[in-house]
Design a protein around this motif. Structure first.
Motif, mmCIF file in Angstrom:
data_model
loop_
_atom_site.group_PDB
_atom_site.id
_atom_site.type_symbol
_atom_site.label_atom_id
_atom_site.label_comp_id
_atom_site.label_asym_id
_atom_site.label_seq_id
_atom_site.Cartn_x
_atom_site.Cartn_y
_atom_site.Cartn_z
ATOM 1 N N GLY A 23 33.922 85.166 90.661
ATOM 2 C CA GLY A 23 32.919 85.235 89.852
ATOM 3 C C GLY A 23 32.366 86.461 89.837
ATOM 4 N N ALA A 24 32.222 87.028 90.996
ATOM 5 C CA ALA A 24 31.710 88.467 91.026
ATOM 6 C C ALA A 24 32.197 89.511 90.285
ATOM 7 N N LEU A 25 33.637 89.241 90.782
ATOM 8 C CA LEU A 25 34.450 90.146 89.952
ATOM 9 C C LEU A 25 34.692 90.088 88.308
ATOM 10 N N GLN A 26 34.516 88.832 87.889
ATOM 11 C CA GLN A 26 34.461 88.606 86.721
ATOM 12 C C GLN A 26 33.022 89.067 85.841
ATOM 13 N N ALA A 27 32.084 89.020 86.613
ATOM 14 C CA ALA A 27 30.704 89.605 86.153
ATOM 15 C C ALA A 27 31.008 91.147 86.071
ATOM 16 N N LEU A 28 31.482 91.536 86.934
ATOM 17 C CA LEU A 28 31.592 93.202 86.981
ATOM 18 C C LEU A 28 32.658 93.570 85.805
ATOM 19 N N HIS A 29 33.531 92.841 85.448
ATOM 20 C CA HIS A 29 34.621 93.162 84.639
ATOM 21 C C HIS A 29 33.914 93.055 83.126
ATOM 22 N N HIS A 47 36.191 90.145 102.786
ATOM 23 C CA HIS A 47 37.059 91.405 102.507
ATOM 24 C C HIS A 47 38.530 90.900 102.364
ATOM 25 N N GLU A 48 38.689 89.814 103.030
ATOM 26 C CA GLU A 48 39.962 89.180 102.626
ATOM 27 C C GLU A 48 40.135 88.567 101.378
ATOM 28 N N VAL A 49 39.152 87.906 100.838
ATOM 29 C CA VAL A 49 39.273 87.551 99.375
ATOM 30 C C VAL A 49 39.346 88.549 98.439
ATOM 31 N N ILE A 50 38.571 89.590 98.690
ATOM 32 C CA ILE A 50 38.508 90.894 97.784
ATOM 33 C C ILE A 50 39.945 91.568 97.685
ATOM 34 N N HIS A 51 40.597 91.644 99.104
ATOM 35 C CA HIS A 51 41.790 92.208 99.036
ATOM 36 C C HIS A 51 42.974 91.688 98.246
ATOM 37 N N LEU A 61 31.373 97.109 94.009
ATOM 38 C CA LEU A 61 31.361 96.113 94.784
ATOM 39 C C LEU A 61 31.010 96.291 96.301
ATOM 40 N N HIS A 62 30.084 95.561 96.897
ATOM 41 C CA HIS A 62 29.770 96.046 98.391
ATOM 42 C C HIS A 62 29.511 94.669 99.058
ATOM 43 N N VAL A 63 29.692 94.778 100.504
ATOM 44 C CA VAL A 63 29.633 93.654 101.383
ATOM 45 C C VAL A 63 28.442 93.897 102.331
ATOM 46 N N LEU A 64 27.831 92.749 102.670
ATOM 47 C CA LEU A 64 26.558 93.024 103.522
ATOM 48 C C LEU A 64 27.033 91.738 104.564
ATOM 49 N N VAL A 309 31.152 80.218 86.175
ATOM 50 C CA VAL A 309 29.786 79.963 86.318
ATOM 51 C C VAL A 309 28.736 80.906 87.080
ATOM 52 N N ILE A 310 29.693 81.223 88.338
ATOM 53 C CA ILE A 310 29.122 82.194 89.205
ATOM 54 C C ILE A 310 28.737 83.464 88.311
ATOM 55 N N ALA A 311 29.874 84.035 87.309
ATOM 56 C CA ALA A 311 29.626 85.217 86.734
ATOM 57 C C ALA A 311 28.316 85.228 85.756
ATOM 58 N N GLN A 312 28.227 83.936 85.194
ATOM 59 C CA GLN A 312 26.940 83.599 84.421
ATOM 60 C C GLN A 312 25.806 83.837 84.973
ATOM 61 N N LEU A 313 25.808 83.271 86.202
ATOM 62 C CA LEU A 313 24.767 83.211 87.165
ATOM 63 C C LEU A 313 24.315 84.845 87.159
#
Length: 338
Positions: A23-29, A47-51, A61-64, A309-313
């Motif tokens: 969803g985060a990737l969709q929001a950025l795109h 990071h595994e999911v991002i890769h 996109l950053h990771v905390l 929905v995450i992207a919409q959020l």
């Protein structure tokens, strides 16, 4: 326009972290303006999911790292105290420290509420922060406060819900003079229990609220008011009833189509119309529920949130941040601090 920075609880929701990262990737795109997303959760797992997505815009996109996770079934008060390295804690802390302009989570609602009050704290003058929901009507959506974050309320709390809902409608929905209705068992001012009768008087006397009077349950779907006020017990029952409509309407329609012996083509036509009607009752269709009254921009999503929905959020959180709803509420409750 300045870049909006959104902290996202990567471990919030039933399908986390996969659904959240997607969803985060969709929001950025699909972002129309500059956006940066801070995914909060176990660093290695995220990071595994991002890769797995080679087209991920890693520059935005950053990771905390947040090694602990508060589960959906955990007791909020205990989890918030014991899991201080959770994704909810660290995401809200990043927002508090100015590293993000808003925080989004589809995780444990009670924990989000409790941690927000502890980390961000209440806006001065607000006694009970409230989560606002949306109820579909024939003329659009009514904003409902409270939908479950405050079960036992006093009349003064319901007045503040009306005031916060008014600020939200003006700031986010661009409704300059939103009407406010008090959910009750009758339209007459003398109807209801002591809570609603006393609240009616407070709302009637409030200069900063456009009070339209009592609203009966049967009037809700006909758009009785822009904002509907009730205690969290009633509001949550109303919310859950609305959510159940998405499933029940389908099952009832299927049963009736079978009883009437409709052809496959006729069934498809009826189902197509029903699907459009059902969307209004879908909790995922509104881009999350804002938490009003804390000193920050917090958006709560449904636990079943899909990547869409995450992207919409995230986009809704960006709007909250750009309109600075927290500052608008602070100004409304503390004019001297504006």
């Amino acid at each position: 326009m300045a870049t909006s920075r959104i902290a996202v609880d990567a471990m919030g929701g039933d399908e986390a972290p996969e659904a959240v990262v997607k969803g985060a990737l969709q929001a950025l795109h699909h972002a129309e303006d500059e956006m940066a997303i801070l995914l909060v959760g176990p660093e290695e797992q995220i990071h595994e999911v991002i890769h797995a997505h080679p087209d991920a815009p890693t520059e935005a996109l950053h990771v905390l790292d947040a090694p602990e996770v508060i589960g959906m079934g955990e007791t909020p008060s205990i989890a918030v105290k014991q899991k201080t390295s959770s994704s909810i804690h660290r995401g809200l802390a990043a927002h508090h420290d100015g590293e993000a302009d808003a925080f989004v989570s589809a995780g444990n609602t009670g924990a989000i509420m409790a941690a927000s009050m502890f980390i961000l704290q209440r806006i001065p003058g607000v006694e009970r922060p409230s989560i606002a929901g949306f109820f579909p009507t024939l003329e659009g959506y009514s904003v409902v406060l409270d939908i479950g974050s405050n079960v036992d309320c006093k009349p003064a709390h319901l007045l503040q819900f009306a005031q916060m809902g008014t600020v939200y409608a003006r700031q986010i929905l661009k409704n300059e003079n939103p009407s406010v209705g008090l959910l009750n068992i009758g339209e007459e001012p003398g109807k209801g229990d002591e809570l609603t009768k006393e609240t009616h008087g407070l709302l009637q006397d409030a200069e900063d609220v456009n009070f339209a009077g009592n609203v009966e349950g049967g009037d809700l779907l006909f758009y009785a008011a822009d904002i509907i006020i009730c205690d969290g017990f009633v509001g949550n029952a109303l919310l859950k009833f609305g959510e159940s409509m998405t499933t029940v309407l389908s099952e009832m329609t299927q049963q009736e189509m079978e009883r009437q012996g409709l052809t496959p083509k006729e069934k498809r036509l009826v189902s197509g119309v029903l699907d459009e009607v059902r969307k209004g009752f879908d909790p995922e269709s509104q881009g999350g529920a804002p938490l009003l009254g804390v000193n920050g921009n917090v958006l709560v999503g449904h636990g079943h949130s899909t990547p869409d929905v995450i992207a919409q959020l995230i986009h809704s959180a960006s709007t909250l941040a750009s309109e600075d709803i927290a500052h608008a509420l602070k100004a409304a409750f503390n004019p001297s601090l504006a």
